[in-house]
Enzyme design. Structure first.
Site, short mmCIF file in Angstrom:
data_model
loop_
_atom_site.label_atom_id
_atom_site.label_comp_id
_atom_site.label_asym_id
_atom_site.label_seq_id
_atom_site.Cartn_x
_atom_site.Cartn_y
_atom_site.Cartn_z
NE ARG A 131 -4.04 -2.02 1.99
CZ ARG A 131 -3.91 -3.11 2.74
NH1 ARG A 131 -2.93 -3.19 3.62
NH2 ARG A 131 -4.75 -4.11 2.63
CE LYS A 153 -1.21 13.93 -14.55
NZ LYS A 153 -1.54 14.47 -15.89
CD GLU A 195 5.64 16.99 -23.03
OE1 GLU A 195 5.21 18.06 -22.54
OE2 GLU A 195 4.91 16.02 -23.29
CE LYS A 237 4.61 17.63 -14.31
NZ LYS A 237 4.70 16.34 -14.92
CD GLU A 247 -4.46 16.49 -15.66
OE1 GLU A 247 -3.47 15.82 -15.38
OE2 GLU A 247 -5.08 16.41 -16.73
NE ARG A 251 0.02 17.20 -12.90
CZ ARG A 251 0.66 16.34 -12.13
NH1 ARG A 251 0.38 16.27 -10.84
NH2 ARG A 251 1.58 15.53 -12.63
CG ASN A 255 -3.19 17.67 -20.47
OD1 ASN A 255 -2.26 16.87 -20.37
ND2 ASN A 255 -4.22 17.67 -19.63
CG HIS A 258 -0.10 16.75 -24.34
ND1 HIS A 258 0.71 17.85 -24.25
CD2 HIS A 258 0.63 15.71 -23.85
CE1 HIS A 258 1.87 17.50 -23.72
NE2 HIS A 258 1.85 16.21 -23.47
CG HIS A 262 -2.25 12.49 -26.53
ND1 HIS A 262 -2.88 12.84 -25.36
CD2 HIS A 262 -0.97 12.17 -26.18
CE1 HIS A 262 -2.03 12.77 -24.36
NE2 HIS A 262 -0.86 12.37 -24.82
CG HIS A 274 4.81 12.23 -25.88
ND1 HIS A 274 3.43 12.12 -25.95
CD2 HIS A 274 5.05 13.19 -24.94
CE1 HIS A 274 2.88 12.96 -25.08
NE2 HIS A 274 3.85 13.62 -24.46
N1 GLY Z 1 2.62 15.50 -17.99
C1 GLY Z 1 1.55 16.25 -17.52
C2 GLY Z 1 1.38 16.21 -16.04
O1 GLY Z 1 2.24 15.70 -15.34
O2 GLY Z 1 0.38 16.66 -15.57
#
Ligand code: GLY
Length: 372
Positions: A131, A153, A195, A237, A247, A251, A255, A258, A262, A274
């Site tokens: 956990r 993430k 990026e 970031k 997000e 956040r 994107n 993207h 994408h 990417h």
């Molecule tokens: N790569 C986008 C984020 O980490 O929210």
């Protein structure tokens, strides 16, 4: 192991996400400090390095020596086959079984050493095992340094799409050694700059200008500049993640580029990188935004110029109907609209709910007019 460059100051960027605070260390030749940084940030008595078949042979010995020197009992490393196609539940299961076989306890530490795939899977294994155990992220690709290793993430892919199973699991520390970038193939490095340009558009017009005048991947590698650019990206970031870890608001602006990016990536069968797809998506959305009156023309021009200067694509030859079919499958779609991140000026973007039919019309114009 290569020595630390004493002429390049290591930068430390502090992240204060809602669920955990940690430091991101960015330097040249700092892999040998992973042990001391892990010791200070995560404690524990044993650790296990998770890596993949390309990166492990290059750096895992050095990282494990550093962990041992800091007093950790180092369990046998876990190595999985390199490549996004292995970012699966099956590989994740094997990693979890491996941690259990090595009898890691909740006090112990996982060290994720590699690019974005390793960070995503090592982070998710750490989030799930017992956990949750602490993870130190050691990104070795530019994409992982400036984006995926920061912000918590973690994910694996499903047959239905990328990153569909995951968790937010912030690391205890991040150690980014820009010297690892010197072994990355040039085209992969250029790809990742997509990026970097995105971050500059979102928050740092001076960096955008600097990159346009002097592309990041050109000439002899400059360790001091790489540290500076990576640290700036991590700070950008960080500001976003500190404000909105999960997000629900700002956040989402990460994107930028993207939605179209994408779609281009999926249409290529994931053969295109990417970062290149994000760069193309960024250019398409910038021109579309200028056409729609959401940003001035000179903002779109500056974005496209910077993308082009890096040697990245500024458009796509994917046919409109195919592109829009993939856009319609976007995770950020709501009924017949999509949440599109658009630039407003250099250093600011916002999310707009745009009907798919309007986006299609804007992009159609762009595909006709683009110089591909
Ligand atoms: N790569 C986008 C984020 O980490 O929210």
């Amino acid at each position: 192991m290569s020595e630390k460059n004493p002429e390049v100051r290591t930068r430390v960027v502090h992240v204060s996400a809602a669920s955990r605070s940690y430091d991101v260390h960015v330097g040249a030749g700092v892999l040998g400090e992973v042990g001391a940084i892990a010791r200070a940030a995560a404690g524990g008595s044993r650790c296990c390095v998770i890596t993949e078949t390309n990166v492990g042979p290059l750096y895992a010995d050095a990282v494990e020596a550093s962990l041992a020197a800091a007093g950790y009992g180092v369990a046998e490393r876990l190595t999985f086959p390199a490549g996004e196609e292995h970012k699966t539940l099956a590989t994740l299961g094997a990693l979890l079984e491996g941690l259990a076989e090595r009898e890691l306890t909740r006090d112990d530490v996982v060290v994720a050493l590699g690019g974005g795939v390793t960070g995503d899977m090592g982070g998710l294994a750490a989030a799930l095992y017992l956990r949750g155990v602490r993870v130190v992220q050691v990104p070795t690709s530019l994409l992982a340094m400036v984006d995926s290793s920061v912000g918590g993430k973690t994910a694996v892919d499903l047959a239905a799409g990328k990153n569909l199973v995951g968790a937010f699991w912030q690391p205890a520390a991040v150690v980014a050694d820009v010297r690892c970038l010197l072994t990355v193939p040039r085209d992969l490095l250029v790809d990742s700059v997509g990026e970097v340009v995105k971050h500059a558009v979102l928050a740092d017009p001076a960096l955008l200008g600097d990159l346009t005048g002097r592309p990041l991947v050109a000439g002899e590698p400059d360790e001091a500049r790489l540290v500076d650019v990576v640290a700036k990206n991590v700070s950008i970031k960080r500001d976003v993640v500190d404000a909105d870890e999960r997000e629900s608001g700002i956040r989402q602006t990460l994107n930028l580029g993207h939605t179209i990016g994408h779609a281009i990536e999926a249409a290529s069968g994931f053969a295109l990188g990417h970062g290149s797809c994000v760069a193309a998506g960024l250019s398409v959305v910038a021109r579309a935004s200028a056409r729609a009156g959401w940003c001035p023309d000179d903002v779109a021009d500056a974005i496209v110029r910077c993308v082009a200067a890096q040697g990245l694509p500024t458009g796509t030859d994917v046919p409109l109907d195919e592109l829009m079919r993939y856009v319609a499958h976007d995770k950020k779609r709501h009924d017949d609209s999509v949440n599109l991140v658009v630039p407003e000026r250099l250093g600011a973007a916002r999310v707009r709910r745009v009907p798919l039919v309007d986006l299609g019309a804007l992009v159609a114009h762009d595909l006709e007019g683009a110089d591909l």
